[in-house]
Enzyme design. Structure first.
Site, PDB file in Angstrom:
ATOM      1  N   TYR A 138       0.843  -1.205   0.000  1.00  0.00           N
ATOM      2  CA  TYR A 138       0.000   0.000   0.000  1.00  0.00           C
ATOM      3  C   TYR A 138       0.874   1.249   0.000  1.00  0.00           C
ATOM      4  O   TYR A 138       0.591   2.216  -0.686  1.00  0.00           O
ATOM      5  CB  TYR A 138      -0.936   0.009   1.218  1.00  0.00           C
ATOM      6  N   PHE A 146      -7.028  22.341 -24.166  1.00  0.00           N
ATOM      7  CA  PHE A 146      -7.324  20.920 -24.299  1.00  0.00           C
ATOM      8  C   PHE A 146      -8.573  20.658 -23.452  1.00  0.00           C
ATOM      9  O   PHE A 146      -8.742  21.249 -22.388  1.00  0.00           O
ATOM     10  CB  PHE A 146      -6.158  20.024 -23.855  1.00  0.00           C
ATOM     11  N   THR A 147      -9.421  19.738 -23.926  1.00  0.00           N
ATOM     12  CA  THR A 147     -10.752  19.544 -23.323  1.00  0.00           C
ATOM     13  C   THR A 147     -10.722  19.388 -21.797  1.00  0.00           C
ATOM     14  O   THR A 147     -11.311  20.190 -21.077  1.00  0.00           O
ATOM     15  CB  THR A 147     -11.429  18.306 -23.948  1.00  0.00           C
ATOM     16  N   ASP A 195       1.958  20.957 -19.927  1.00  0.00           N
ATOM     17  CA  ASP A 195       1.264  19.699 -20.191  1.00  0.00           C
ATOM     18  C   ASP A 195       2.260  18.869 -21.008  1.00  0.00           C
ATOM     19  O   ASP A 195       2.453  19.108 -22.196  1.00  0.00           O
ATOM     20  CB  ASP A 195      -0.025  19.961 -20.981  1.00  0.00           C
ATOM     21  N   LYS A 248      -0.091   8.404 -23.246  1.00  0.00           N
ATOM     22  CA  LYS A 248       0.362   8.846 -24.568  1.00  0.00           C
ATOM     23  C   LYS A 248       1.854   8.490 -24.706  1.00  0.00           C
ATOM     24  O   LYS A 248       2.180   7.332 -24.866  1.00  0.00           O
ATOM     25  CB  LYS A 248       0.132  10.354 -24.739  1.00  0.00           C
ATOM     26  N   ARG A 308     -12.920  16.563 -33.760  1.00  0.00           N
ATOM     27  CA  ARG A 308     -12.310  17.654 -32.999  1.00  0.00           C
ATOM     28  C   ARG A 308     -12.790  18.939 -33.665  1.00  0.00           C
ATOM     29  O   ARG A 308     -12.126  19.481 -34.554  1.00  0.00           O
ATOM     30  CB  ARG A 308     -10.777  17.570 -33.029  1.00  0.00           C
ATOM     31  N   PHE A 312     -18.727  15.607 -26.336  1.00  0.00           N
ATOM     32  CA  PHE A 312     -18.316  14.784 -27.474  1.00  0.00           C
ATOM     33  C   PHE A 312     -18.243  13.306 -27.138  1.00  0.00           C
ATOM     34  O   PHE A 312     -18.394  12.452 -27.990  1.00  0.00           O
ATOM     35  CB  PHE A 312     -16.968  15.273 -28.042  1.00  0.00           C
TER      36      PHE A 312
HETATM   37  C1  LIG Z   1      -5.045  12.953 -22.930  1.00  0.00           C
HETATM   38  C2  LIG Z   1      -4.632  14.296 -22.558  1.00  0.00           C
HETATM   39  C3  LIG Z   1      -4.863  14.812 -21.278  1.00  0.00           C
HETATM   40  C4  LIG Z   1      -5.694  14.088 -20.243  1.00  0.00           C
HETATM   41  O1  LIG Z   1      -5.132  12.908 -19.844  1.00  0.00           O
HETATM   42  P1  LIG Z   1      -5.968  11.577 -19.527  1.00  0.00           P
HETATM   43  O2  LIG Z   1      -4.894  10.579 -19.225  1.00  0.00           O
HETATM   44  O3  LIG Z   1      -6.780  11.228 -20.716  1.00  0.00           O
HETATM   45  O4  LIG Z   1      -6.815  11.852 -18.332  1.00  0.00           O
HETATM   46  C5  LIG Z   1      -4.361  16.064 -20.993  1.00  0.00           C
HETATM   47  N1  LIG Z   1      -3.689  16.789 -21.904  1.00  0.00           N
HETATM   48  C6  LIG Z   1      -3.463  16.332 -23.140  1.00  0.00           C
HETATM   49  C7  LIG Z   1      -2.710  17.172 -24.119  1.00  0.00           C
HETATM   50  C8  LIG Z   1      -3.931  15.076 -23.515  1.00  0.00           C
HETATM   51  O5  LIG Z   1      -3.732  14.650 -24.764  1.00  0.00           O
END
Ligand SMILES: *Cc1c(COP(=O)(O)O)cnc(C)c1O
Length: 470
Positions: A85, A137-138, A228, A271, A395, A462
């Site tokens: 843990y 970004f969303t 980011d 990613k 998008r 979306f």
């Molecule tokens: C995917 C993404 C996020 C969010 O991350 P999640 O792992 O999907 O929660 C944030 N910023 C960018 C640029 C992304 O592509």
């Protein structure tokens, strides 16, 4: 050729063509459903590719998020999970990898990127403050808004035009940033939020010079600069290829230099890091770290696992080392370019220059007869699936959502359909199939009608909205 010549040839950049720097050890069968089955599946999914069942999809280009193939070394790491843990050894491996490759002092693990965005937004934004960024970004913008902040787009104008050639369309417009600071006052800026290879702009990179200048401007006003870092490794390749003085640097050197200009970063490891789940937040400021460390236990889990299993952290730590490998990143971006060039050669309008993780088809130009309120990009995604079972995503106006103040659609300048390439999953032959499908849909563009929205959820619509053909 005499052997002497081979000996003097560069290992990497003298090669005539690139190929995947791996061979396949395990396969997952895929099949294309019949036309009749595809029509039924699309109707049941409300013409939203997010609502399709994976089983009904042939080639899945919905996203590059969490869809990578892990290496044998990462899978071996999964077997070395320390599922304690607290204080799992895999956490310390991860902490070391982030320090070595990104350079930040303090690490907070999170279950994925948005977990990190939630924490940083809650800790660093006060109600009423502004958060400038190089295009939204969303999930990032939504967390900033939920924390009481207002996002302001400070990306250069070129980013909003799919046809202009510019090597660094992800750059911050420093004049826009300076104007905002003057207008609102530095104390009303929560922080500046930048992203490597800007997703919504088509995977377009930011230059080293630009982040250096951003840092100087932020420092002058005592404002923090957060990154980011989700696709920062892909951004590093573009810097290596396009920016003077970086051709002979390694991807790892470029990555750490870039991060050095920032005060912290959040990461969706789904990613660049070649894992199916995971993320983190890292900062250099100890006081901010203490707040984040306290908060992570409320929302994610203890500060040494943050919602990940020990084995997930191990695969992630190993993925960080793999993703900065020159051959890896070159073939990853090379595959995207291969697909893009096929489409360009057929006269299909796509976002240019070709970005790092996806091809963004310019749906506004693809379907000039479909107005934006009839969702051209959503229409194209639906048509591609109907043609050959290929899953892409919208998008454009659907992703952009509604203005929280006026309640109207936010009409973005870009109306794009994204063909996102998972890492190490598909071959060049799959890319040929995809290109042929886009061409087939393009050839029938004049007969295609738009969509109307028949169901709309409140947040990030979306993902769950439903449509019907007009
Ligand atoms: C995917 C993404 C996020 C969010 O991350 P999640 O792992 O999907 O929660 C944030 N910023 C960018 C640029 C992304 O592509």
């Amino acid at each position: 050729m005499p052997e002497q010549i081979y000996k003097t040839m560069g290992q990497q950049f003298d090669r005539r063509s690139w190929a995947e720097p791996w061979k396949i050890k395990m396969v997952e069968p895929i099949t294309m459903k019949t036309g009749e089955q595809r029509v039924r599946a699309m109707q049941e999914a409300g013409y939203n590719t997010f609502l399709l069942k994976s089983e009904d999809v042939y080639i899945d280009l919905l996203t590059d998020s969490g869809t990578s193939a892990m290496s044998d070394r990462q899978w071996a790491g999964m077997m070395m999970g320390d599922e304690a843990y607290a204080g799992s050894r895999n956490f310390y491996n991860l902490e070391e990898a982030v320090r070595e490759y990104y350079g930040y002092k303090y690490l907070i693990p999170t279950h994925q990127g948005r977990g990190a965005e939630h924490l940083i937004s809650q800790v660093c934004i006060e109600k009423g403050q502004y958060v400038p960024g190089n295009m939204y970004f969303t999930t990032t913008r939504l967390h900033q808004e939920l924390a009481g902040g207002t996002f302001v787009d400070i990306i250069i104008d070129e980013a909003h035009d799919t046809q202009t050639q510019h090597p660094f369309k992800g750059n911050v417009d420093l004049a826009k940033l300076e104007k905002l600071i003057k207008e609102k006052g530095a104390q009303n800026i929560a922080y500046v939020s930048i992203a490597g290879t800007v997703n919504m702009a088509g995977g377009q990179p930011m230059s080293m010079q630009n982040v250096r200048d951003c840092k100087a401007l932020c420092s002058k006003h005592g404002i923090k600069l957060f990154l980011d870092a989700t696709r920062m490794v892909e951004n590093a390749l573009f810097i290596k290829e396009r920016e003077e003085g970086y051709a002979d640097k390694t991807i790892a050197q470029i990555l750490i230099e870039f991060c050095n200009y920032t005060d912290g970063a959040w990461m969706s490891s789904k990613k660049d890091h070649l894992v199916n789940i995971g993320g983190w937040l890292a900062v250099n400021d100890e006081a901010i770290f203490e707040k984040l460390r306290n908060m992570v236990i409320i929302y994610e889990g203890l500060h040494t696992y943050g919602g990940m299993a020990g084995r997930d952290m191990e695969a992630l730590a190993r993925g960080i080392k793999e993703c900065v490998n020159e051959d890896h990143i070159r073939s990853r971006v090379g595959q995207v370019r291969y697909l893009g060039e096929l489409l360009v050669n057929w006269g299909i309008p796509i976002m240019q220059p070709i970005g790092g993780h996806a091809i963004f088809v310019d749906a506004a130009r693809f379907y000039p007869h479909i107005p934006q309120h009839q969702f051209p990009a959503q229409t194209l995604a639906a048509q591609l699936y109907l043609d050959s079972g290929i899953r892409s995503m919208e998008r454009g106006v659907v992703s952009s959502g509604r203005d929280p103040k006026t309640g109207d659609h936010r009409y973005p300048k870009l109306e794009l359909t994204r063909l996102t390439i998972p890492r190490r999953v598909y071959t060049q032959a799959h890319m040929d199939i995809v290109a042929e499908a886009v061409k087939a849909v393009f050839d029938h563009r004049d007969e295609t009608r738009g969509l109307k929205m028949v169901f709309e959820p409140q947040y990030l619509r979306f993902f769950q909205a439903r449509f019907e053909p007009l």
